[in-house]
Motif scaffolding. Structure first.
Motif, mmCIF file in Angstrom:
data_model
loop_
_atom_site.group_PDB
_atom_site.id
_atom_site.type_symbol
_atom_site.label_atom_id
_atom_site.label_comp_id
_atom_site.label_asym_id
_atom_site.label_seq_id
_atom_site.Cartn_x
_atom_site.Cartn_y
_atom_site.Cartn_z
ATOM 1 N N ALA A 186 38.940 186.073 90.566
ATOM 2 C CA ALA A 186 38.855 187.514 90.753
ATOM 3 C C ALA A 186 38.616 188.162 89.396
ATOM 4 N N ALA A 187 37.763 189.159 89.387
ATOM 5 C CA ALA A 187 37.485 189.884 88.144
ATOM 6 C C ALA A 187 38.700 190.719 87.760
ATOM 7 N N THR A 188 39.106 190.644 86.505
ATOM 8 C CA THR A 188 40.222 191.451 86.013
ATOM 9 C C THR A 188 39.740 192.789 85.460
ATOM 10 N N GLN A 189 38.417 192.945 85.402
ATOM 11 C CA GLN A 189 37.771 194.190 85.002
ATOM 12 C C GLN A 189 36.359 194.146 85.569
ATOM 13 N N ALA A 190 35.676 195.258 85.572
ATOM 14 C CA ALA A 190 34.296 195.278 86.049
ATOM 15 C C ALA A 190 33.441 194.372 85.164
ATOM 16 N N ILE A 191 32.525 193.639 85.792
ATOM 17 C CA ILE A 191 31.640 192.720 85.075
ATOM 18 C C ILE A 191 30.205 193.084 85.428
ATOM 19 N N ALA A 192 29.399 193.313 84.416
ATOM 20 C CA ALA A 192 27.999 193.686 84.623
ATOM 21 C C ALA A 192 27.124 192.434 84.688
ATOM 22 N N THR A 217 37.864 183.724 80.864
ATOM 23 C CA THR A 217 39.264 184.141 80.955
ATOM 24 C C THR A 217 39.514 185.572 80.478
ATOM 25 N N HIS A 218 38.608 186.155 79.727
ATOM 26 C CA HIS A 218 38.800 187.532 79.260
ATOM 27 C C HIS A 218 38.507 188.568 80.344
ATOM 28 N N ASN A 219 37.823 188.160 81.441
ATOM 29 C CA ASN A 219 37.492 189.124 82.482
ATOM 30 C C ASN A 219 37.604 188.549 83.904
ATOM 31 N N CYS A 220 38.207 187.371 84.010
ATOM 32 C CA CYS A 220 38.315 186.699 85.298
ATOM 33 C C CYS A 220 39.584 185.848 85.316
ATOM 34 N N GLU A 221 40.260 185.812 86.464
ATOM 35 C CA GLU A 221 41.385 184.897 86.611
ATOM 36 C C GLU A 221 41.143 184.035 87.834
ATOM 37 N N SER A 222 41.574 182.794 87.731
ATOM 38 C CA SER A 222 41.397 181.843 88.820
ATOM 39 C C SER A 222 42.237 182.248 90.019
ATOM 40 N N THR A 223 41.703 182.001 91.199
ATOM 41 C CA THR A 223 42.466 182.201 92.429
ATOM 42 C C THR A 223 42.672 180.876 93.154
ATOM 43 N N ARG A 224 42.222 179.795 92.553
ATOM 44 C CA ARG A 224 42.342 178.480 93.180
ATOM 45 C C ARG A 224 43.648 177.819 92.758
ATOM 46 N N GLY A 225 44.360 177.257 93.721
ATOM 47 C CA GLY A 225 45.583 176.531 93.424
ATOM 48 C C GLY A 225 46.685 177.416 92.876
ATOM 49 N N ARG A 226 46.716 178.665 93.266
ATOM 50 C CA ARG A 226 47.672 179.630 92.730
ATOM 51 C C ARG A 226 48.915 179.695 93.616
ATOM 52 N N GLY A 227 49.854 178.798 93.393
ATOM 53 C CA GLY A 227 51.101 178.807 94.132
ATOM 54 C C GLY A 227 51.887 180.088 93.943
ATOM 55 N N ASP A 228 51.745 180.722 92.779
ATOM 56 C CA ASP A 228 52.465 181.963 92.533
ATOM 57 C C ASP A 228 52.005 183.072 93.481
#
Length: 104
Positions: A71-77, A84-95
């Motif tokens: 998922a984008a953590t900020q808008a991406i053009a 990692t500066h503008n995206c975080e993984s959503t795969r395998g996220r037990g949290d």
């Protein structure tokens, strides 16, 4: 090789992907022809990293392999380095599963 190499620069693994993976170190202002547009790199992007092929809103899905990987953590053009500066993984996220009351 599965997927499609765009302009000898980016590998797009699925037609539904909104990112491509660099096949070499690429310099800012590199122009990459896709089916429907020219993507101009906004910055240097190292080999093996992702580049946005479509704009992504903050919180929007990052799709690679035909699946959502982040998922984008900020808008991406278009043309920006996706990492990692503008995206975080959503795969395998037990949290995240725990936060929704699901088992991981």
């Amino acid at each position: 090789m599965k997927g499609r190499v765009l302009d000898d620069a980016l590998l797009r693994l699925s037609a539904s992907d909104n990112v491509g993976t660099t096949v070499d170190d690429l310099d800012a202002d590199t122009e990459i022809e896709t089916d429907d547009r020219t993507v101009v790199l906004a910055e240097d992007v190292p080999f093996g990293h992702k580049v946005a092929l479509e704009p992504v809103d903050s919180g929007g899905e990052i799709r690679k392999y035909g699946e959502v990987i982040g998922a984008a953590t900020q808008a991406i053009a278009v043309g920006e380095w996706v990492h990692t500066h503008n995206c975080e993984s959503t795969r395998g996220r037990g949290d995240r599963a725990a936060g929704r009351g699901e088992s991981a």
